[in-house]
Design an enzyme around this catalytic site. Structure first.
Site, PDB file in Angstrom:
ATOM      1  N   PHE A  74       0.869  -1.196   0.000  1.00  0.00           N
ATOM      2  CA  PHE A  74       0.000   0.000   0.000  1.00  0.00           C
ATOM      3  C   PHE A  74       0.894   1.230   0.000  1.00  0.00           C
ATOM      4  CE2 PHE A  74       0.693  -1.800   4.182  1.00  0.00           C
ATOM      5  CZ  PHE A  74       1.164  -0.718   4.923  1.00  0.00           C
ATOM      6  N   PHE A  76       2.694   4.018   1.550  1.00  0.00           N
ATOM      7  CA  PHE A  76       3.917   3.673   0.834  1.00  0.00           C
ATOM      8  C   PHE A  76       4.707   2.694   1.693  1.00  0.00           C
ATOM      9  CE2 PHE A  76       2.744   7.890  -0.710  1.00  0.00           C
ATOM     10  CZ  PHE A  76       2.698   7.645  -2.072  1.00  0.00           C
TER      11      PHE A  76
END
Ligand code: CUA
Length: 155
Positions: A74, A76
């Site tokens: 996801f 980051f």
């Protein structure tokens, strides 16, 4: 129209080669099931947080030297973000995305895959050398792309 004898021969060879190729391709792809090995598991990308095993991303031991890492990507980061296995362990990474397309690469190994929302991608590697293995995203995914990483400690 008159065709030269050699023209006829080579035309026949060409057509037969084409037919042989199509048959080989068809037999391999359909009869023998030789399809690309990835993207076999499909899921709803908006429900990753509620779908086992990705509702609880984790590294699990399934045998003496065998591990499965069910991971999410996801912006980051990855979950789990840090894992540890003994030297000689074989780890299968099952990874899905909670948002956009990410990468999943472990430099120094043959693990390098694209993580696409809605699909679970898998790769397996045996870690025979100790070290801090970096797992990084190699698909541009936004402003924090260069920070997106996880670690697998092999010791
Ligand atoms: Cu995730 Cu780049």
């Amino acid at each position: 129209m008159h065709l030269h004898r050699y023209e006829k021969i080579w035309l026949t060879v060409g057509v037969l080669t084409l037919i042989a190729f199509i048959i080989t391709l068809g037999v391999n792809a359909f009869a023998m099931g030789a399809q690309p090995p990835s993207n076999t598991q499909v899921m709803d990308p908006t429900k990753v947080s509620q779908t086992p095993p990705f509702d609880q991303p984790a590294l699990k031991q399934i045998g003496q030297n065998n591990y499965v890492a069910n991971m999410t990507a996801f912006v980051f980061s990855y979950a789990p973000n840090r894992m540890e296995v003994p030297v000689g362990s074989t780890v299968t990474f099952n990874v899905t995305s909670k948002d956009v397309v990410h990468g999943f690469e472990i430099p120094g190994t043959n693990v390098n895959m694209m993580i696409i929302p809605g699909l679970v991608n898998s790769a397996t590697h045996t870690f025979t050398k100790p070290g801090d293995y970096l797992i990084l995203c190699n698909e541009y995914c936004g402003t924090g792309h260069q920070l997106m990483a996880a670690h697998l400690i092999v010791k």
